[in-house]
Scaffold this active site. Structure first.
Site, short mmCIF file in Angstrom:
data_model
loop_
_atom_site.label_atom_id
_atom_site.label_comp_id
_atom_site.label_asym_id
_atom_site.label_seq_id
_atom_site.Cartn_x
_atom_site.Cartn_y
_atom_site.Cartn_z
N ASP A 67 22.72 63.30 100.79
CA ASP A 67 22.03 62.14 100.05
C ASP A 67 22.46 61.65 98.67
O ASP A 67 23.51 62.15 98.31
CB ASP A 67 20.49 62.70 99.85
CG ASP A 67 20.52 64.10 99.28
OD1 ASP A 67 21.48 64.78 98.65
OD2 ASP A 67 19.37 64.86 99.53
N ASP A 136 8.95 71.67 97.66
CA ASP A 136 7.78 71.00 98.69
C ASP A 136 8.02 71.11 100.04
O ASP A 136 7.54 70.55 100.87
CB ASP A 136 7.24 69.71 98.16
CG ASP A 136 8.56 68.73 98.29
OD1 ASP A 136 9.80 68.92 98.77
OD2 ASP A 136 8.46 67.46 97.83
N HIS A 138 11.11 70.01 101.57
CA HIS A 138 11.70 69.07 101.95
C HIS A 138 13.44 69.60 102.33
O HIS A 138 13.77 70.32 101.50
CB HIS A 138 11.64 67.66 101.12
CG HIS A 138 12.46 67.94 99.91
ND1 HIS A 138 11.96 67.36 98.49
CD2 HIS A 138 13.76 68.17 99.28
CE1 HIS A 138 12.71 67.77 97.65
NE2 HIS A 138 14.10 68.28 98.04
N GLU A 143 10.87 63.74 102.08
CA GLU A 143 9.56 63.99 101.27
C GLU A 143 8.58 64.58 102.39
O GLU A 143 8.82 63.73 103.46
CB GLU A 143 9.28 63.25 100.21
CG GLU A 143 10.22 63.10 99.33
CD GLU A 143 10.38 64.28 98.23
OE1 GLU A 143 10.03 65.37 98.47
OE2 GLU A 143 10.88 64.09 97.12
C1 GLP Z 1 17.21 68.00 96.20
C2 GLP Z 1 18.21 67.73 97.11
C3 GLP Z 1 17.99 68.83 98.32
C4 GLP Z 1 17.87 70.11 97.74
C5 GLP Z 1 16.76 70.43 96.81
C6 GLP Z 1 16.69 71.66 96.13
O1 GLP Z 1 15.88 67.70 96.33
N1 GLP Z 1 18.23 66.50 97.54
O2 GLP Z 1 19.04 68.42 99.15
O3 GLP Z 1 17.95 71.19 98.66
O4 GLP Z 1 17.06 69.31 95.72
O5 GLP Z 1 17.55 71.92 95.29
P1 GLP Z 1 17.72 73.24 94.20
O6 GLP Z 1 18.82 73.81 95.13
O7 GLP Z 1 18.46 72.80 93.08
O8 GLP Z 1 16.61 73.89 94.17
#
Ligand code: GLP
Length: 257
Positions: A67, A136, A138, A143
């Site tokens: 993404d 959440d 995802h 989402e």
């Molecule tokens: C963002 C990214 C996800 C990732 C999430 C969790 O939303 N788009 O791909 O898994 O963050 O991030 P973190 O590893 O910083 O908790």
């Protein structure tokens, strides 16, 4: 699903890096799906060490990121392209032309998303998709409410995600409201999925993803449909799993999936 429970985040990062390293050695042209966020950083650090100290080469590897934020140019310090350069690409021998991250500045987003999917198809699909998980539940930026058949597209970020990611931007107001993300359907087409989760703020999402019902409200639960999904957790992220003892025993017997 294979559920691997390790002591801490360091072990999760090393385990994932070793797993990816084995894949790269077996198939030097492997197509990797990559993730951003804090969680995979320790994995990337270990991969860099494997490249620098053990000669692990990425010269023929191709990568596709999950993404990108809309409205951030590739060279913006907060873009996921910049993140990948800082955390991994600039420290290994992968040609820039082999790395793909959605373009947050695309003028025709629909066409850009279609092209991104086409590029994945053109290299024969993703062999291994690395994933984190949002608090959440995802995956990528799918989402709650995202279709489990969704493809790469534009997505509005949920309030909780904006809050979680504000730490990278300084203030909540500066977090982009939109992102381009691979869809759940795109992710499920990868031959293998490897989801990493560390820390207690992921424990509920992990419980829901692994032991809850399949639901678009927790898009990581879609991994229940994947024949080769491995979830690597530290103790804190695994703390709410009812079947944790069973997963540990299954792992000891090496019959995870
Ligand atoms: C963002 C990214 C996800 C990732 C999430 C969790 O939303 N788009 O791909 O898994 O963050 O991030 P973190 O590893 O910083 O908790």
């Amino acid at each position: 699903m294979r559920v691997v429970i390790l002591e801490d985040a360091q072990q999760v990062g090393s385990w994932a890096a070793e797993y990816i390293g084995r894949l790269v050695r077996q198939k030097p042209t492997v197509v990797l799906g990559l993730a951003t966020g804090g969680t995979p950083v320790l994995c990337y650090q270990r991969i860099i060490a494997m490249h620098q100290e053990e000669g692990l080469s990425f010269s023929r590897v191709r990568t596709f990121n999950l993404d990108e934020y809309v409205g951030l140019p590739a060279d913006d310090p907060n873009s996921y392209r910049s993140f990948m350069r800082q955390q991994l690409f600039d420290h290994i021998d992968i040609p820039a032309s082999s790395t793909h991250v959605p373009d947050g500045m695309a003028t025709d987003v629909t066409e850009h998303c279609r092209h991104y999917e086409q590029q994945i198809q053109d290299v024969g699909g993703i062999d291994l998709q690395l994933l984190g998980i949002g608090s959440d539940g995802h995956i990528a930026f799918n989402e709650p409410g995202s279709s489990l058949a969704s493809r790469t597209r534009l997505k509005a970020l949920a309030a909780r995600t904006l809050q979680d990611n504000a730490r990278f931007f300084g203030t909540l107001e500066r977090v982009p409201r939109l992102a381009i993300t691979m869809g759940v359907g795109t992710i499920l087409e990868a031959r293998q999925c490897l989801l990493l989760a560390t820390g207690e703020n992921k424990a509920t999402a992990i419980r829901d993803a692994i032991e809850g019902p399949l639901t678009s409200q927790i898009t990581a639960s879609a991994l229940q449909l994947h024949p080769q999904a491995t979830l690597v957790l530290d103790e804190a992220a695994a703390a709410k799993l009812e079947q944790a003892d069973y997963y540990r025993k299954a792992e000891a017997l090496q019959v995870g999936c």
